[in-house]
Scaffold this motif. Structure first.
Motif, short mmCIF file in Angstrom:
data_model
loop_
_atom_site.label_atom_id
_atom_site.label_comp_id
_atom_site.label_asym_id
_atom_site.label_seq_id
_atom_site.Cartn_x
_atom_site.Cartn_y
_atom_site.Cartn_z
N VAL A 1 -22.07 -24.78 -26.20
CA VAL A 1 -21.68 -26.16 -25.91
C VAL A 1 -22.88 -27.05 -26.25
O VAL A 1 -23.99 -26.81 -25.78
CB VAL A 1 -21.29 -26.35 -24.43
CG1 VAL A 1 -20.96 -27.80 -24.13
CG2 VAL A 1 -20.13 -25.43 -24.06
N GLY B 1 -24.44 -34.23 -27.35
CA GLY B 1 -25.11 -35.16 -28.25
C GLY B 1 -25.71 -36.34 -27.51
O GLY B 1 -25.40 -36.60 -26.34
N GLU C 1 -21.34 -37.27 -26.76
CA GLU C 1 -20.27 -36.41 -27.25
C GLU C 1 -20.58 -34.96 -26.88
O GLU C 1 -21.72 -34.56 -26.77
CB GLU C 1 -20.06 -36.57 -28.75
CG GLU C 1 -21.15 -35.97 -29.62
CD GLU C 1 -22.28 -36.93 -29.96
OE1 GLU C 1 -22.34 -38.02 -29.37
OE2 GLU C 1 -23.10 -36.57 -30.80
N THR D 1 -19.70 -31.05 -27.98
CA THR D 1 -19.16 -30.21 -29.05
C THR D 1 -19.10 -28.77 -28.55
O THR D 1 -20.08 -28.24 -28.06
CB THR D 1 -20.03 -30.31 -30.31
OG1 THR D 1 -20.05 -31.66 -30.75
CG2 THR D 1 -19.48 -29.43 -31.42
N PHE D 2 -17.92 -28.20 -28.69
CA PHE D 2 -17.71 -26.81 -28.33
C PHE D 2 -17.71 -26.01 -29.62
O PHE D 2 -16.88 -26.23 -30.50
CB PHE D 2 -16.37 -26.62 -27.61
CG PHE D 2 -16.28 -27.37 -26.32
CD1 PHE D 2 -16.73 -26.80 -25.15
CD2 PHE D 2 -15.76 -28.66 -26.28
CE1 PHE D 2 -16.66 -27.50 -23.96
CE2 PHE D 2 -15.68 -29.36 -25.10
CZ PHE D 2 -16.13 -28.78 -23.93
N ARG D 3 -18.67 -25.10 -29.76
CA ARG D 3 -18.72 -24.22 -30.93
C ARG D 3 -18.03 -22.91 -30.54
O ARG D 3 -18.51 -22.18 -29.68
CB ARG D 3 -20.14 -23.95 -31.39
CG ARG D 3 -20.17 -23.11 -32.67
CD ARG D 3 -21.56 -22.90 -33.21
NE ARG D 3 -22.15 -24.18 -33.59
CZ ARG D 3 -23.46 -24.41 -33.58
NH1 ARG D 3 -24.30 -23.47 -33.21
NH2 ARG D 3 -23.91 -25.59 -33.95
N GLU E 1 -16.24 -26.00 -34.80
CA GLU E 1 -16.75 -26.93 -33.80
C GLU E 1 -15.71 -27.98 -33.46
O GLU E 1 -15.14 -28.61 -34.36
CB GLU E 1 -18.04 -27.60 -34.30
CG GLU E 1 -19.19 -26.63 -34.41
CD GLU E 1 -20.51 -27.28 -34.75
OE1 GLU E 1 -20.55 -28.51 -34.98
OE2 GLU E 1 -21.51 -26.56 -34.82
N LEU E 2 -15.46 -28.13 -32.17
CA LEU E 2 -14.52 -29.13 -31.67
C LEU E 2 -15.32 -30.13 -30.85
O LEU E 2 -15.99 -29.76 -29.89
CB LEU E 2 -13.45 -28.47 -30.80
CG LEU E 2 -12.68 -27.33 -31.47
CD1 LEU E 2 -11.78 -26.63 -30.46
CD2 LEU E 2 -11.87 -27.85 -32.64
N THR E 3 -15.25 -31.40 -31.23
CA THR E 3 -16.05 -32.43 -30.57
C THR E 3 -15.16 -33.36 -29.76
O THR E 3 -14.12 -33.82 -30.23
CB THR E 3 -16.84 -33.25 -31.61
OG1 THR E 3 -17.69 -32.35 -32.35
CG2 THR E 3 -17.71 -34.30 -30.94
N GLU E 4 -15.60 -33.62 -28.53
CA GLU E 4 -14.95 -34.58 -27.64
C GLU E 4 -15.93 -35.71 -27.42
O GLU E 4 -17.12 -35.49 -27.21
CB GLU E 4 -14.60 -33.94 -26.31
CG GLU E 4 -13.52 -32.88 -26.39
CD GLU E 4 -12.16 -33.49 -26.75
OE1 GLU E 4 -11.86 -34.61 -26.26
OE2 GLU E 4 -11.42 -32.84 -27.50
N TYR E 5 -15.44 -36.93 -27.50
CA TYR E 5 -16.28 -38.10 -27.32
C TYR E 5 -16.06 -38.65 -25.91
O TYR E 5 -14.95 -38.98 -25.53
CB TYR E 5 -15.97 -39.16 -28.39
CG TYR E 5 -16.27 -38.63 -29.77
CD1 TYR E 5 -17.56 -38.68 -30.28
CD2 TYR E 5 -15.29 -38.03 -30.53
CE1 TYR E 5 -17.85 -38.17 -31.54
CE2 TYR E 5 -15.56 -37.50 -31.79
CZ TYR E 5 -16.84 -37.59 -32.28
OH TYR E 5 -17.13 -37.07 -33.52
#
Length: 98
Positions: free
Chosen positions: A69, A72, A76, A78-80, A86-90
């Motif tokens: 995890v 940023g 944000e 980001t789940f790797r 990679e899935l990014t949530e803002y």
């Protein structure tokens, strides 16, 4: 062009073609995506055996699917996953939206 010279050059080109084919096949076989492929296959297996929609957090499932995890500087997350996807949530900064 002399036929002997032609045959000599043709043979040299055939040898070069074979070497290039071997190199190309080697590169195709070792494309560097072994980790991603293995991780994706594991994810598919996990999904196959967990077909229900989850209503609650499952730590065991999280630990088996998420590799890292990353947080940023802009908030944000980001789940790797285990296949390096990679899935990014803002994160919402809060406040009213008008």
């Amino acid at each position: 062009m002399d036929s002997a010279l032609f045959i000599q050059k043709q043979n040299a080109l055939n040898v070069e073609i074979e070497e290039i084919k071997k190199k190309r096949n080697s590169l195709l076989d070792n494309n560097g995506f072994d980790t991603e492929i293995a991780g994706t296959e594991r994810l598919l297996e996990i999904i196959k055996y967990n077909t229900e929609i989850m209503e609650a957090y499952d730590e065991n499932l999280f630990l088996h699917t998420v590799n890292k995890v990353l947080i940023g500087s802009s908030g944000e997350i980001t789940f790797r996953l285990i296949n390096n996807l990679e899935l990014t949530e803002y994160a919402d900064k809060g406040g009213d939206k008008a």
